[in-house]
Design a protein around this motif. Sequence first.
Motif, PDB file in Angstrom:
ATOM      1  N   ALA A 141       1.107  -1.286  -0.062  1.00 49.71           N
ATOM      2  CA  ALA A 141      -0.039  -0.094   0.111  1.00 49.71           C
ATOM      3  C   ALA A 141       0.929   1.256   0.021  1.00 49.71           C
ATOM      4  CB  ALA A 141      -1.044   0.017   1.158  1.00 49.71           C
ATOM      5  N   HIS A 142       0.217   2.457  -0.530  1.00 48.77           N
ATOM      6  CA  HIS A 142       0.801   3.507  -0.426  1.00 48.77           C
ATOM      7  C   HIS A 142       0.255   4.861  -0.024  1.00 48.77           C
ATOM      8  CE1 HIS A 142       3.846   6.378  -1.754  1.00 48.77           C
ATOM      9  NE2 HIS A 142       4.746   5.509  -2.731  1.00 48.77           N
ATOM     10  N   PRO A 143      -0.674   4.733   0.703  1.00 47.15           N
ATOM     11  CA  PRO A 143      -1.454   6.084   1.333  1.00 47.15           C
ATOM     12  C   PRO A 143      -0.694   7.033   1.621  1.00 47.15           C
ATOM     13  CG  PRO A 143      -1.760   4.229   2.920  1.00 47.15           C
ATOM     14  CD  PRO A 143      -0.765   3.603   1.737  1.00 47.15           C
ATOM     15  N   ALA A 144      -1.331   8.249   1.073  1.00 46.63           N
ATOM     16  CA  ALA A 144      -0.548   9.682   1.377  1.00 46.63           C
ATOM     17  C   ALA A 144      -1.958  10.266   2.433  1.00 46.63           C
ATOM     18  CB  ALA A 144      -0.355  10.293   0.183  1.00 46.63           C
ATOM     19  N   PHE A 145      -1.537  10.517   3.335  1.00 45.72           N
ATOM     20  CA  PHE A 145      -2.296  11.183   4.276  1.00 45.72           C
ATOM     21  C   PHE A 145      -2.005  12.729   4.588  1.00 45.72           C
ATOM     22  CE2 PHE A 145      -1.977   6.992   6.054  1.00 45.72           C
ATOM     23  CZ  PHE A 145      -3.215   6.557   5.883  1.00 45.72           C
ATOM     24  N   ALA A 146      -3.127  13.526   4.406  1.00 43.04           N
ATOM     25  CA  ALA A 146      -3.182  14.916   4.296  1.00 43.04           C
ATOM     26  C   ALA A 146      -2.630  15.450   5.560  1.00 43.04           C
ATOM     27  CB  ALA A 146      -4.404  15.608   3.716  1.00 43.04           C
ATOM     28  N   LEU A 147      -1.701  16.307   5.782  1.00 42.31           N
ATOM     29  CA  LEU A 147      -1.357  17.074   6.852  1.00 42.31           C
ATOM     30  C   LEU A 147      -1.191  18.463   6.570  1.00 42.31           C
ATOM     31  CD1 LEU A 147       1.824  15.124   7.769  1.00 42.31           C
ATOM     32  CD2 LEU A 147      -0.480  14.399   8.367  1.00 42.31           C
ATOM     33  N   PRO A 148      -2.551  19.090   6.989  1.00 42.15           N
ATOM     34  CA  PRO A 148      -2.653  20.577   6.357  1.00 42.15           C
ATOM     35  C   PRO A 148      -2.057  21.422   7.291  1.00 42.15           C
ATOM     36  CG  PRO A 148      -4.906  19.543   7.485  1.00 42.15           C
ATOM     37  CD  PRO A 148      -3.978  18.619   7.198  1.00 42.15           C
ATOM     38  N   SER A 149      -1.494  21.261   8.243  1.00 42.59           N
ATOM     39  CA  SER A 149      -1.167  22.086   9.277  1.00 42.59           C
ATOM     40  C   SER A 149       0.538  22.085   9.163  1.00 42.59           C
ATOM     41  CB  SER A 149      -1.024  21.932  10.736  1.00 42.59           C
ATOM     42  OG  SER A 149      -2.562  22.027  11.128  1.00 42.59           O
ATOM     43  N   ALA A 150       1.468  22.867   9.837  1.00 40.49           N
ATOM     44  CA  ALA A 150       3.003  22.898   9.758  1.00 40.49           C
ATOM     45  C   ALA A 150       3.558  21.491   9.722  1.00 40.49           C
ATOM     46  CB  ALA A 150       3.408  23.875  10.511  1.00 40.49           C
ATOM     47  N   PHE A 151       4.216  20.998   8.671  1.00 37.99           N
ATOM     48  CA  PHE A 151       4.856  19.692   8.993  1.00 37.99           C
ATOM     49  C   PHE A 151       5.352  19.384  10.156  1.00 37.99           C
ATOM     50  CE2 PHE A 151       7.573  16.065   7.530  1.00 37.99           C
ATOM     51  CZ  PHE A 151       6.825  15.436   7.160  1.00 37.99           C
ATOM     52  N   GLU A 152       5.933  20.264  10.864  1.00 42.96           N
ATOM     53  CA  GLU A 152       6.813  19.947  12.182  1.00 42.96           C
ATOM     54  C   GLU A 152       5.690  19.839  13.693  1.00 42.96           C
ATOM     55  OE1 GLU A 152       7.475  22.204   9.991  1.00 42.96           O
ATOM     56  OE2 GLU A 152       9.558  21.156   9.112  1.00 42.96           O
ATOM     57  N   SER A 153       4.339  20.387  12.994  1.00 42.59           N
ATOM     58  CA  SER A 153       3.444  20.215  14.190  1.00 42.59           C
ATOM     59  C   SER A 153       2.830  18.550  14.158  1.00 42.59           C
ATOM     60  CB  SER A 153       2.465  20.955  13.935  1.00 42.59           C
ATOM     61  OG  SER A 153       1.523  20.638  12.789  1.00 42.59           O
ATOM     62  N   TYR A 154       3.343  17.880  13.473  1.00 40.13           N
ATOM     63  CA  TYR A 154       3.068  16.428  13.403  1.00 40.13           C
ATOM     64  C   TYR A 154       4.015  15.530  13.915  1.00 40.13           C
ATOM     65  CZ  TYR A 154      -0.877  18.160  10.248  1.00 40.13           C
ATOM     66  OH  TYR A 154      -1.898  18.694  10.047  1.00 40.13           O
ATOM     67  N   CYS A 155       3.622  14.305  14.544  1.00 37.15           N
ATOM     68  CA  CYS A 155       4.639  13.263  15.051  1.00 37.15           C
ATOM     69  C   CYS A 155       3.905  11.934  14.686  1.00 37.15           C
ATOM     70  CB  CYS A 155       5.047  13.506  16.327  1.00 37.15           C
ATOM     71  SG  CYS A 155       3.835  13.038  17.589  1.00 37.15           S
ATOM     72  N   VAL A 156       4.678  10.752  14.529  1.00 39.57           N
ATOM     73  CA  VAL A 156       4.177   9.551  14.445  1.00 39.57           C
ATOM     74  C   VAL A 156       4.496   8.841  15.803  1.00 39.57           C
ATOM     75  CG1 VAL A 156       4.274   7.404  13.019  1.00 39.57           C
ATOM     76  CG2 VAL A 156       4.146   9.600  11.943  1.00 39.57           C
ATOM     77  N   LYS A 157       3.278   8.167  16.406  1.00 37.88           N
ATOM     78  CA  LYS A 157       3.499   7.292  17.478  1.00 37.88           C
ATOM     79  C   LYS A 157       3.488   5.897  17.103  1.00 37.88           C
ATOM     80  CE  LYS A 157       2.202   6.873  22.237  1.00 37.88           C
ATOM     81  NZ  LYS A 157       1.463   7.704  23.329  1.00 37.88           N
ATOM     82  N   PHE A 158       4.554   5.115  17.548  1.00 37.70           N
ATOM     83  CA  PHE A 158       4.720   3.733  17.122  1.00 37.70           C
ATOM     84  C   PHE A 158       4.005   2.923  18.254  1.00 37.70           C
ATOM     85  CE2 PHE A 158       7.500   5.667  14.291  1.00 37.70           C
ATOM     86  CZ  PHE A 158       7.969   4.822  13.249  1.00 37.70           C
TER      87      PHE A 158
END
Length: 284
Positions: A141-158
Amino acid sequence: MDITIKNSQLTATIKSLGAELCSLKDKSEREYIWEGDPKFWGKHSPILFPIVGALAHDSYTLDNKIYHMSRHGFAREMMFEIKEHKEDQVILSLQSSEETFKLYPFEFELQISYTVNNNSLSIEYKVINNSKVDLPFSIGAHPAFALPSAFESYCVKFEKQELLKYFLLKDNLISDETENLELENKELRLNYDLFKNDALVFKTMQSKSLTILENEVPFLKVDFNDFPSLGLWTKLDAPFLCIEPWFGYSDTKECNGNLYEKEGIIVLKNDAVFHAQFTIEILK
């Protein structure tokens, strides 16, 4: 042709071309899938089949014959037929043909099922081997998830606290160079520098789910328990993140061109059926 499925919580739209998910909205109309602006990347969520990533020299050898296949295979560029369509589910099918035999001389059926259930979208892959020989393939799979805010305001929790090892790509192939990612409280804070050398390719990891947080608030979770490998990817300044569950990955530099011996390949017996599923859950 665009196909819509929905329930009281979610509406998903899938293209018959490539069986590609192109929209996932909640009841507030928030869009969770990247819009596909070609300025950055003109896809949304392509299906990778019958290879994931690139072949060395974009080719492989079978029975002393050379076959050519471009990166990520051909399924994403082919028209799927609707096998079943209900309000909350659609099943699409791609069958081998004279066109596919030129690239991949095997008889197969690839079915992609999309089902909305409460606040989740499940995507199931089904590969049926209709050949008289074993079927070698990768799928992802290759889903791209939209991140409308500043990129640095996101994090990925494992799912788990772990030291992650990823393999560096060189000329689209897996090199023998690796780097480690250390998580802080299971979290990886996003910045574009992480992707300066292209995708992060994890051949294995302990975690089987990832959650995207926006300004510390979880809003989307991807569960991929069936899948052994994963890619993370974006482009410089692009407002999206791809979370890519895979069976297989690009050729390594040491590959011999034999598809049956390709690292990460699945070899499906005659008349056997392969199943795998992942789920996108909306948390907000």
